[in-house]
Design a protein around this motif. Structure first.
Motif, PDB file in Angstrom:
ATOM      1  N   ASN A 158       2.213   9.728   3.822  1.00 21.27           N
ATOM      2  CA  ASN A 158       2.214   8.558   2.968  1.00 21.27           C
ATOM      3  C   ASN A 158       1.227   7.574   3.583  1.00 21.27           C
ATOM      4  OD1 ASN A 158       4.259   9.188   0.988  1.00 21.27           O
ATOM      5  ND2 ASN A 158       5.741   9.063   2.658  1.00 21.27           N
ATOM      6  N   LEU A 159       0.091   7.397   2.926  1.00 20.58           N
ATOM      7  CA  LEU A 159      -0.967   6.575   3.512  1.00 20.58           C
ATOM      8  C   LEU A 159      -0.626   5.100   3.338  1.00 20.58           C
ATOM      9  CD1 LEU A 159      -4.117   8.614   2.467  1.00 20.58           C
ATOM     10  CD2 LEU A 159      -2.824   8.667   4.597  1.00 20.58           C
ATOM     11  N   SER A 160       0.138   4.586   4.294  1.00 18.53           N
ATOM     12  CA  SER A 160       0.575   3.195   4.269  1.00 18.53           C
ATOM     13  C   SER A 160       1.021   2.814   5.673  1.00 18.53           C
ATOM     14  CB  SER A 160       1.731   3.018   3.273  1.00 18.53           C
ATOM     15  OG  SER A 160       2.954   3.399   3.869  1.00 18.53           O
ATOM     16  N   PRO A 161       1.315   1.531   5.906  1.00 18.13           N
ATOM     17  CA  PRO A 161       1.796   1.112   7.228  1.00 18.13           C
ATOM     18  C   PRO A 161       3.266   1.457   7.488  1.00 18.13           C
ATOM     19  CG  PRO A 161       0.741  -0.710   6.044  1.00 18.13           C
ATOM     20  CD  PRO A 161       1.006   0.371   5.053  1.00 18.13           C
ATOM     21  N   LEU A 162       3.951   2.077   6.516  1.00 15.33           N
ATOM     22  CA  LEU A 162       5.367   2.379   6.698  1.00 15.33           C
ATOM     23  C   LEU A 162       5.556   3.411   7.805  1.00 15.33           C
ATOM     24  CD1 LEU A 162       8.007   1.420   5.311  1.00 15.33           C
ATOM     25  CD2 LEU A 162       7.987   3.585   4.077  1.00 15.33           C
ATOM     26  N   ASP A 163       6.503   3.155   8.681  1.00 10.54           N
ATOM     27  CA  ASP A 163       6.764   4.009   9.834  1.00 10.54           C
ATOM     28  C   ASP A 163       7.372   5.341   9.380  1.00 10.54           C
ATOM     29  OD1 ASP A 163       7.224   4.989  12.352  1.00 10.54           O
ATOM     30  OD2 ASP A 163       8.540   3.359  12.990  1.00 10.54           O
ATOM     31  N   ASP A 164       6.809   6.453   9.832  1.00  9.58           N
ATOM     32  CA  ASP A 164       7.360   7.753   9.453  1.00  9.58           C
ATOM     33  C   ASP A 164       8.037   8.464  10.621  1.00  9.58           C
ATOM     34  OD1 ASP A 164       5.081   8.360  10.856  1.00  9.58           O
ATOM     35  OD2 ASP A 164       4.060   9.401   9.217  1.00  9.58           O
ATOM     36  N   THR A 165       8.158   7.800  11.785  1.00  8.07           N
ATOM     37  CA  THR A 165       8.857   8.406  12.923  1.00  8.07           C
ATOM     38  C   THR A 165       9.916   7.494  13.524  1.00  8.07           C
ATOM     39  OG1 THR A 165       7.380   7.562  14.656  1.00  8.07           O
ATOM     40  CG2 THR A 165       6.719   9.606  13.534  1.00  8.07           C
ATOM     41  N   GLU A 205       0.853  -1.188   0.000  1.00  8.76           N
ATOM     42  CA  GLU A 205       0.000   0.000   0.000  1.00  8.76           C
ATOM     43  C   GLU A 205       0.884   1.232   0.000  1.00  8.76           C
ATOM     44  OE1 GLU A 205      -3.860  -0.288   2.487  1.00  8.76           O
ATOM     45  OE2 GLU A 205      -2.371  -1.433   3.601  1.00  8.76           O
ATOM     46  N   GLY A 206       0.634   2.162  -0.911  1.00  7.51           N
ATOM     47  CA  GLY A 206       1.420   3.388  -0.954  1.00  7.51           C
ATOM     48  C   GLY A 206       2.900   3.088  -1.095  1.00  7.51           C
ATOM     49  N   ASN A 207       3.705   3.620  -0.180  1.00  4.50           N
ATOM     50  CA  ASN A 207       5.148   3.399  -0.224  1.00  4.50           C
ATOM     51  C   ASN A 207       5.573   2.170   0.585  1.00  4.50           C
ATOM     52  OD1 ASN A 207       4.553   4.498   2.254  1.00  4.50           O
ATOM     53  ND2 ASN A 207       6.316   5.880   2.319  1.00  4.50           N
ATOM     54  N   PHE A 208       4.611   1.351   0.972  1.00  2.00           N
ATOM     55  CA  PHE A 208       4.893   0.105   1.695  1.00  2.00           C
ATOM     56  C   PHE A 208       4.864  -1.042   0.704  1.00  2.00           C
ATOM     57  CE2 PHE A 208       3.832  -3.639   4.214  1.00  2.00           C
ATOM     58  CZ  PHE A 208       4.642  -3.481   5.337  1.00  2.00           C
ATOM     59  N   ASN A 209       6.035  -1.687   0.525  1.00  2.00           N
ATOM     60  CA  ASN A 209       6.180  -2.752  -0.457  1.00  2.00           C
ATOM     61  C   ASN A 209       6.184  -4.091   0.260  1.00  2.00           C
ATOM     62  OD1 ASN A 209       7.162  -4.665  -2.325  1.00  2.00           O
ATOM     63  ND2 ASN A 209       8.321  -3.103  -3.433  1.00  2.00           N
ATOM     64  N   ALA A 210       5.148  -4.894   0.039  1.00  2.00           N
ATOM     65  CA  ALA A 210       5.019  -6.171   0.728  1.00  2.00           C
ATOM     66  C   ALA A 210       6.190  -7.105   0.438  1.00  2.00           C
ATOM     67  CB  ALA A 210       3.700  -6.844   0.340  1.00  2.00           C
ATOM     68  N   THR A 211       6.738  -7.028  -0.763  1.00  2.26           N
ATOM     69  CA  THR A 211       7.867  -7.883  -1.117  1.00  2.26           C
ATOM     70  C   THR A 211       9.080  -7.575  -0.244  1.00  2.26           C
ATOM     71  OG1 THR A 211       7.097  -7.979  -3.408  1.00  2.26           O
ATOM     72  CG2 THR A 211       9.386  -8.610  -2.990  1.00  2.26           C
ATOM     73  N   LYS A 212       9.288  -6.304   0.086  1.00  2.00           N
ATOM     74  CA  LYS A 212      10.420  -5.891   0.906  1.00  2.00           C
ATOM     75  C   LYS A 212      10.124  -5.954   2.397  1.00  2.00           C
ATOM     76  CE  LYS A 212      12.370  -2.059  -0.140  1.00  2.00           C
ATOM     77  NZ  LYS A 212      12.528  -0.620  -0.490  1.00  2.00           N
TER      78      LYS A 212
END
Length: 530
Positions: A217-224, A178-185
């Motif tokens: 960035n609307l994704s589960p990627l941590d921004d902090t 989702e967004g900038n969150f890449n499940a493969t990575k």
């Protein structure tokens, strides 16, 4: 025959009435806030039917079931029953009087509150007797830990899935791009599920969708980084031979290195140092976590300080959500808070929650401070580079806040500066202000228990060696100043190479920032904390 004039007058009044209605509707919508309508335990397991009943209840004040669907933000239907909706104050009062409604709560905001720690606590894999909790539980193998926080950075060796078997078949969710969150990575057999929630925070901050998409960035990627830190502390994988700015830190891991991680991002970066989390989003995360099949929840969140009421208080959404998680057999571990050292600042004090305070462990990184008289003082801190040569040591008795740093900028170039500050923010802000002065290093004398902080994190954003010493050590340096003055000498100092110290030589302490009790709502209630 109809009178044309009368028809025009009637049409005119109808248009005015329509405009008034539209204006009124817009005013009502503008005045609406996000409320959580709590209905208690869910009546059955038909989730769609539960949501439908929520629409029915909300429709009684929204005007219709269709309108209810427009203003509803979340329907809580897996672990408990309730919903979040945009309501005016009068609508919130009306719905609070309906049968079956236990409580109506305005959406609150919450804030986000090592390699040696687990060995220090006795959870060592190398225990010769093989009797500690880590070995008894097979290092958390088969356990799914749900983390409600600011997301995760999954593309790190810290979350490798070496030695892990298949994802437990009882797991009901997924980990997707989702967004900038890449499940493969970012996803593997360690990180097995991700979700994110922002609607509650959007309503509280009055952000529209376009603004949110530009800001976040609307994704589960941590921004902090906070969520990643919490997740690794709980279930980080083994990583050997870790180096930290040239220091060998050995093997690092989390408390349950073979456990799986399910990530529920409910907190979003508000500025450089802080995250905020909407209460409605937290409830949605807990509700989904119960449905997904987590075994334990980590919620390192809390209020913003001040008197904290117990989670048995009806206004606490985190208390309500954690209660229903525990009633489903899911333990909840929460932070005690970072609002110390004043009393009555402890948070997350409900009897059903495991509450955790902050402390140091029996390891610390120190930098030797070698005075001109060959006396060595071990300061707390780390700088990048090798041992420095002797340099002039200076201090200013009249500098009491960061605002005054500008007055000494021309006097600190090529020298080591030592100051005493009462406020922690003065220490950190001074680092930025000293950046362009050419100062060689910055030593700060701190009050007791103030040293276990995030200062070093700030240091690496500002390339100035930064070391803290306590009051006793500071007095030893001031004594050296006095000796130099009496002998008509210039005080000098050099920074030795940083080193790691472990074991009984380390003084164990609770830092100033850790919240204190008693519980301001019910001080007579005692509760075991870790």
């Amino acid at each position: 025959m109809n009178n044309p004039t009368s028809s025009l007058v009637l049409l005119f009044f109808l248009l005015i009435f329509t405009c008034i209605c539209e204006i009124t509707a817009k005013v009502d919508k503008a005045d609406s806030k996000l409320y959580i309508v709590y209905l208690g335990h869910k009546p059955h397991d038909d989730h769609e039917l539960i949501t439908d009943s929520h629409h029915d209840i909300l429709g009684q004040v929204a005007g219709s079931k269709e309108e209810a669907k427009k203003v509803m933000v979340y329907s809580y239907r897996h672990g408990f029953s309730g919903f979040a909706a945009k309501l005016t104050d009068s609508q919130a009062k009306q719905i609070g009087e309906l049968p079956g409604v236990i409580r109506v709560i305005q959406n609150p905001l919450y804030k986000t509150h090592t390699s040696r720690s687990w060995d220090f606590l006795g959870l060592s894999k190398s225990d010769p007797n093989n009797i500690n909790l880590l070995n008894k539980t097979n290092q958390g193998d088969g356990v799914i830990i749900g983390v409600l926080d600011s997301g995760i950075w999954g593309d790190s060796e810290a979350f490798n899935d070496n030695g892990l078997g298949p994802i437990p078949s009882r797991w009901k969710a997924s980990c997707k791009s989702e967004g900038n969150f890449n499940a493969t990575k970012h996803c593997n057999r360690k990180i097995i599920g991700t979700r994110w929630y922002i609607k509650g925070l959007m309503e509280e901050k009055r952000l529209n969708q376009t603004m949110v998409e530009k800001i976040y960035n609307l994704s589960p990627l941590d921004d902090t980084g906070h969520g990643t830190h919490v997740a690794y502390t709980a279930a980080g994988s083994y990583v050997n031979n870790v180096e930290y700015y040239g220091l060998n830190m050995g093997t690092v891991r989390g408390g349950a290195p073979l456990a799986r991680l399910a990530i529920y991002k409910v907190c979003w970066k508000d500025n450089v140092t802080e995250s905020h989390c909407g209460g409605a989003d937290i409830l949605a995360g807990i509700d989904d976590a119960i449905k997904d099949g987590v075994d334990i929840l980590s919620v390192s969140l809390g209020g913003g300080g001040g008197p904290n009421f117990a989670e048995v208080n009806v206004e606490s959404l985190l208390g309500i959500g954690s209660f229903h998680a525990v009633s489903h057999g899911i333990p909840v571990v929460a932070a005690g808070g970072n609002s110390g050292p004043d009393s009555n600042t402890i948070g997350n004090t409900s009897p059903w929650v495991i509450n955790v305070a902050a402390s140091n462990s029996d390891r610390e990184i120190v930098t030797p401070l070698i005075l001109g008289n060959n006396k060595t003082i071990l300061g707390q801190g780390l700088f990048k580079g090798n041992e420095q040569a002797f340099a002039p040591l200076i201090t200013f008795a009249n500098i009491t806040s960061h605002d005054q740093i500008q007055f000494i900028a021309n006097e600190v170039k090529g020298k080591v500066l030592m100051l005493f500050f009462q406020k922690e923010e003065d220490m950190v802000i001074s680092l930025s202000k000293l950046r362009a002065t050419g100062v060689l290093a910055f030593i700060v004398v701190t009050r007791p228990l103030a040293q276990i902080t995030d200062y070093n994190q700030t240091v690496f954003r500002v390339p100035i060696p930064f070391i803290s010493v306590d009051l006793e050590q500071g007095n030893q340096i001031f004594d050296y100043f006095a000796q130099c003055e009496s002998n008509n000498q210039d005080p000098t100092i050099k920074l030795g190479r940083p080193e790691v110290r472990e074991g009984n030589k380390i003084v164990l302490q609770v830092p100033r920032f850790s919240s204190r009790g008693p519980n301001s709502f019910a001080p007579e209630i005692l509760k075991v904390n870790i």
